[in-house]
Design a protein around this motif. Structure first.
Motif, PDB file in Angstrom:
ATOM      1  N   ARG A  65       0.808  -1.204   0.000  1.00  0.00           N
ATOM      2  CA  ARG A  65       0.000   0.000   0.000  1.00  0.00           C
ATOM      3  C   ARG A  65       0.851   1.269   0.000  1.00  0.00           C
ATOM      4  NH1 ARG A  65      -0.831  -2.416   5.188  1.00  0.00           N
ATOM      5  NH2 ARG A  65      -0.518  -1.021   6.960  1.00  0.00           N
ATOM      6  N   ASP A  66       0.221   2.327  -0.448  1.00  0.00           N
ATOM      7  CA  ASP A  66       0.818   3.655  -0.493  1.00  0.00           C
ATOM      8  C   ASP A  66       0.781   4.227   0.925  1.00  0.00           C
ATOM      9  OD1 ASP A  66       1.299   6.442  -1.000  1.00  0.00           O
ATOM     10  OD2 ASP A  66       0.469   6.220  -3.008  1.00  0.00           O
ATOM     11  N   MET A  67       1.862   4.880   1.353  1.00  0.00           N
ATOM     12  CA  MET A  67       1.898   5.461   2.691  1.00  0.00           C
ATOM     13  C   MET A  67       1.283   6.855   2.734  1.00  0.00           C
ATOM     14  SD  MET A  67       5.615   4.135   4.111  1.00  0.00           S
ATOM     15  CE  MET A  67       5.719   5.496   5.280  1.00  0.00           C
ATOM     16  N   GLY A  68       0.829   7.366   1.594  1.00  0.00           N
ATOM     17  CA  GLY A  68       0.209   8.681   1.560  1.00  0.00           C
ATOM     18  C   GLY A  68      -1.248   8.643   1.979  1.00  0.00           C
ATOM     19  N   GLY A  69      -1.868   9.837   1.984  1.00  0.00           N
ATOM     20  CA  GLY A  69      -3.298   9.935   2.230  1.00  0.00           C
ATOM     21  C   GLY A  69      -3.699  10.303   3.645  1.00  0.00           C
ATOM     22  N   TRP A  70      -2.788  10.199   4.603  1.00  0.00           N
ATOM     23  CA  TRP A  70      -3.135  10.475   6.001  1.00  0.00           C
ATOM     24  C   TRP A  70      -3.069  11.967   6.282  1.00  0.00           C
ATOM     25  CZ3 TRP A  70      -5.223   6.495   8.453  1.00  0.00           C
ATOM     26  CH2 TRP A  70      -4.905   5.208   8.020  1.00  0.00           C
ATOM     27  N   LYS A  71      -4.024  12.459   7.058  1.00  0.00           N
ATOM     28  CA  LYS A  71      -4.047  13.864   7.442  1.00  0.00           C
ATOM     29  C   LYS A  71      -2.969  14.129   8.489  1.00  0.00           C
ATOM     30  CE  LYS A  71      -7.672  14.855   4.932  1.00  0.00           C
ATOM     31  NZ  LYS A  71      -7.546  15.673   3.701  1.00  0.00           N
ATOM     32  N   THR A  72      -2.411  15.338   8.456  1.00  0.00           N
ATOM     33  CA  THR A  72      -1.378  15.710   9.409  1.00  0.00           C
ATOM     34  C   THR A  72      -1.902  16.774  10.368  1.00  0.00           C
ATOM     35  OG1 THR A  72      -0.473  17.471   8.022  1.00  0.00           O
ATOM     36  CG2 THR A  72       0.378  15.249   7.669  1.00  0.00           C
ATOM     37  N   SER A  73      -1.137  17.045  11.394  1.00  0.00           N
ATOM     38  CA  SER A  73      -1.566  17.970  12.445  1.00  0.00           C
ATOM     39  C   SER A  73      -1.723  19.405  11.951  1.00  0.00           C
ATOM     40  CB  SER A  73      -0.563  17.943  13.613  1.00  0.00           C
ATOM     41  OG  SER A  73       0.748  18.230  13.136  1.00  0.00           O
ATOM     42  N   ASN A  74      -1.089  19.750  10.824  1.00  0.00           N
ATOM     43  CA  ASN A  74      -1.224  21.118  10.291  1.00  0.00           C
ATOM     44  C   ASN A  74      -2.309  21.213   9.217  1.00  0.00           C
ATOM     45  OD1 ASN A  74      -0.045  19.858   8.125  1.00  0.00           O
ATOM     46  ND2 ASN A  74       1.803  21.133   8.079  1.00  0.00           N
ATOM     47  N   GLY A  75      -3.126  20.141   9.093  1.00  0.00           N
ATOM     48  CA  GLY A  75      -4.249  20.172   8.160  1.00  0.00           C
ATOM     49  C   GLY A  75      -3.915  19.751   6.746  1.00  0.00           C
ATOM     50  N   LYS A  76      -2.670  19.413   6.501  1.00  0.00           N
ATOM     51  CA  LYS A  76      -2.278  18.953   5.167  1.00  0.00           C
ATOM     52  C   LYS A  76      -2.443  17.429   5.071  1.00  0.00           C
ATOM     53  CE  LYS A  76       0.896  22.770   4.241  1.00  0.00           C
ATOM     54  NZ  LYS A  76       2.257  23.169   3.807  1.00  0.00           N
ATOM     55  N   THR A  77      -2.115  16.892   3.917  1.00  0.00           N
ATOM     56  CA  THR A  77      -2.240  15.455   3.682  1.00  0.00           C
ATOM     57  C   THR A  77      -0.919  14.924   3.149  1.00  0.00           C
ATOM     58  OG1 THR A  77      -4.587  15.723   3.152  1.00  0.00           O
ATOM     59  CG2 THR A  77      -3.538  13.677   2.447  1.00  0.00           C
ATOM     60  N   VAL A  78      -0.481  13.772   3.646  1.00  0.00           N
ATOM     61  CA  VAL A  78       0.739  13.133   3.149  1.00  0.00           C
ATOM     62  C   VAL A  78       0.509  12.764   1.682  1.00  0.00           C
ATOM     63  CG1 VAL A  78       2.353  11.217   3.424  1.00  0.00           C
ATOM     64  CG2 VAL A  78       1.255  12.237   5.447  1.00  0.00           C
ATOM     65  N   GLY A 179       6.337  -1.806   9.370  1.00  0.00           N
ATOM     66  CA  GLY A 179       5.336  -1.046  10.112  1.00  0.00           C
ATOM     67  C   GLY A 179       5.972  -0.014  11.020  1.00  0.00           C
ATOM     68  N   THR A 180       7.103  -0.367  11.624  1.00  0.00           N
ATOM     69  CA  THR A 180       7.826   0.566  12.482  1.00  0.00           C
ATOM     70  C   THR A 180       8.366   1.733  11.658  1.00  0.00           C
ATOM     71  OG1 THR A 180       8.439  -1.238  13.968  1.00  0.00           O
ATOM     72  CG2 THR A 180       9.713   0.792  14.135  1.00  0.00           C
ATOM     73  N   PHE A 181       8.925   1.416  10.499  1.00  0.00           N
ATOM     74  CA  PHE A 181       9.411   2.454   9.578  1.00  0.00           C
ATOM     75  C   PHE A 181       8.271   3.409   9.204  1.00  0.00           C
ATOM     76  CE2 PHE A 181       9.166   3.574   5.064  1.00  0.00           C
ATOM     77  CZ  PHE A 181      10.248   4.424   4.935  1.00  0.00           C
ATOM     78  N   ALA A 182       7.109   2.865   8.847  1.00  0.00           N
ATOM     79  CA  ALA A 182       5.967   3.684   8.441  1.00  0.00           C
ATOM     80  C   ALA A 182       5.459   4.528   9.607  1.00  0.00           C
ATOM     81  CB  ALA A 182       4.848   2.800   7.894  1.00  0.00           C
ATOM     82  N   PHE A 183       5.406   3.930  10.783  1.00  0.00           N
ATOM     83  CA  PHE A 183       4.927   4.617  11.984  1.00  0.00           C
ATOM     84  C   PHE A 183       5.799   5.842  12.272  1.00  0.00           C
ATOM     85  CE2 PHE A 183       4.016   5.402  16.396  1.00  0.00           C
ATOM     86  CZ  PHE A 183       2.759   4.862  16.646  1.00  0.00           C
ATOM     87  N   LEU A 184       7.111   5.655  12.253  1.00  0.00           N
ATOM     88  CA  LEU A 184       8.029   6.748  12.575  1.00  0.00           C
ATOM     89  C   LEU A 184       8.048   7.809  11.475  1.00  0.00           C
ATOM     90  CD1 LEU A 184      11.020   4.728  14.077  1.00  0.00           C
ATOM     91  CD2 LEU A 184       9.316   6.080  15.315  1.00  0.00           C
ATOM     92  N   THR A 185       8.037   7.368  10.220  1.00  0.00           N
ATOM     93  CA  THR A 185       8.110   8.316   9.104  1.00  0.00           C
ATOM     94  C   THR A 185       6.864   9.191   9.039  1.00  0.00           C
ATOM     95  OG1 THR A 185       9.481   6.761   7.843  1.00  0.00           O
ATOM     96  CG2 THR A 185       8.420   8.532   6.616  1.00  0.00           C
ATOM     97  N   ASN A 186       5.683   8.569   9.045  1.00  0.00           N
ATOM     98  CA  ASN A 186       4.462   9.366   9.002  1.00  0.00           C
ATOM     99  C   ASN A 186       4.243  10.138  10.306  1.00  0.00           C
ATOM    100  OD1 ASN A 186       3.542   9.133   6.406  1.00  0.00           O
ATOM    101  ND2 ASN A 186       2.192   7.397   6.799  1.00  0.00           N
ATOM    102  N   GLY A 187       4.756   9.617  11.410  1.00  0.00           N
ATOM    103  CA  GLY A 187       4.683  10.345  12.674  1.00  0.00           C
ATOM    104  C   GLY A 187       5.453  11.647  12.613  1.00  0.00           C
ATOM    105  N   LEU A 188       6.624  11.614  12.011  1.00  0.00           N
ATOM    106  CA  LEU A 188       7.419  12.832  11.860  1.00  0.00           C
ATOM    107  C   LEU A 188       6.746  13.837  10.931  1.00  0.00           C
ATOM    108  CD1 LEU A 188      11.044  11.411  11.651  1.00  0.00           C
ATOM    109  CD2 LEU A 188      10.120  12.881  13.428  1.00  0.00           C
ATOM    110  N   GLY A 190       3.623  14.356  11.003  1.00  0.00           N
ATOM    111  CA  GLY A 190       2.516  14.960  11.736  1.00  0.00           C
ATOM    112  C   GLY A 190       1.229  14.163  11.743  1.00  0.00           C
ATOM    113  N   VAL A 191       1.277  12.889  11.295  1.00  0.00           N
ATOM    114  CA  VAL A 191       0.083  12.042  11.355  1.00  0.00           C
ATOM    115  C   VAL A 191      -0.186  11.685  12.817  1.00  0.00           C
ATOM    116  CG1 VAL A 191      -0.917   9.834  10.613  1.00  0.00           C
ATOM    117  CG2 VAL A 191       0.539  11.140   9.047  1.00  0.00           C
ATOM    118  N   SER A 192      -1.450  11.660  13.216  1.00  0.00           N
ATOM    119  CA  SER A 192      -1.802  11.428  14.618  1.00  0.00           C
ATOM    120  C   SER A 192      -1.452  10.011  15.067  1.00  0.00           C
ATOM    121  CB  SER A 192      -3.304  11.650  14.827  1.00  0.00           C
ATOM    122  OG  SER A 192      -4.060  10.619  14.193  1.00  0.00           O
ATOM    123  N   TYR A 193      -1.273   9.865  16.362  1.00  0.00           N
ATOM    124  CA  TYR A 193      -0.988   8.550  16.941  1.00  0.00           C
ATOM    125  C   TYR A 193      -2.093   7.552  16.589  1.00  0.00           C
ATOM    126  CZ  TYR A 193      -0.175   4.888  20.388  1.00  0.00           C
ATOM    127  OH  TYR A 193       0.038   3.673  20.987  1.00  0.00           O
TER     128      TYR A 193
END
Length: 204
Positions: A65-78, A179-188, A190-193
């Motif tokens: 799957r694509d890691m994009g599409g998640w909303k970030t804390s500043n209102g943007k989208t990955v 999954g750990t890589f994706a968690f940390l990358t998208n976390g940085l 601004g994707v929510s926990y």
């Protein structure tokens, strides 16, 4: 596009479409061409549903799957189309290789054990291997401290270089280390926990 520039062409004897190429939340234009005339047999446009998860079909590899599409804390989208995650691609078919090329993937980041290291030939991707034993339940263990510091420093150096994109990152099954890589990358980014956890659990 509406003028059919940058078109994705499917040659088939059946009425079908490979949704691997479609990005959520976008409008696509389509037409059907026959073999005896230059005039379209039909056509129109479709709008894909906006959703954070874009599953990708690579023949011979599940749970891509694509890691994009998640909303970030500043209102943007990955952004879609830059980072992909999944399992190893050791046994993908020729059709799977074709999909990798259609997606324009440039870099394969392999996060497996040394004994699992293997580069699939013919994909055209630049192969990068980082021996990885630590995953979500052990990345803070003192035993893995040197590995984690070395690996993630290298990973984020690679991600900071735009010429490496798009990436395909995998371990063996595409679950824990990936999954750990994706968690940390998208976390940085601004994707929510809550969404990071949701993404992690989608693998199950």
């Amino acid at each position: 596009n509406a003028d059919f520039s940058n078109a994705y062409v499917i040659e088939t004897a059946f009425l079908s479409i490979d949704n691997t190429m479609l990005v959520p939340g976008k409008t696509y234009y389509w037409k059907v061409m026959g073999t005896v005339s230059d005039k379209p047999l039909g056509g129109g446009k479709i709008h894909t549903k906006d959703a954070p998860v874009r599953w990708v079909t690579i023949d011979g590899a599940k749970n891509v799957r694509d890691m994009g599409g998640w909303k970030t804390s500043n209102g943007k989208t990955v952004k879609y189309g830059l980072l992909y995650r999944g399992p190893n691609i050791d046994n993908i078919s020729d059709d799977g290789i074709k999909t990798i090329k259609q997606l324009g993937l440039k870099t394969e980041l392999d996060l497996r054990y040394e004994s699992q290291k293997n580069q699939k030939q013919g994909t055209g991707m630049n192969y990068l291997f980082l021996k990885t034993e630590a995953q979500y339940d052990s990345i803070f263990d003192d035993y893995y401290a040197d590995e984690v510091k070395t690996n993630y420093k290298k990973i984020f150096e690679l991600l900071s270089d735009e010429s490496n994109y798009p990436f395909y990152t995998h371990c063996s099954a595409g679950a824990d280390r990936t999954g750990t890589f994706a968690f940390l990358t998208n976390g940085l980014l601004g994707v929510s926990y809550e969404d990071l956890t949701r993404d992690f659990e989608l693998t199950s």
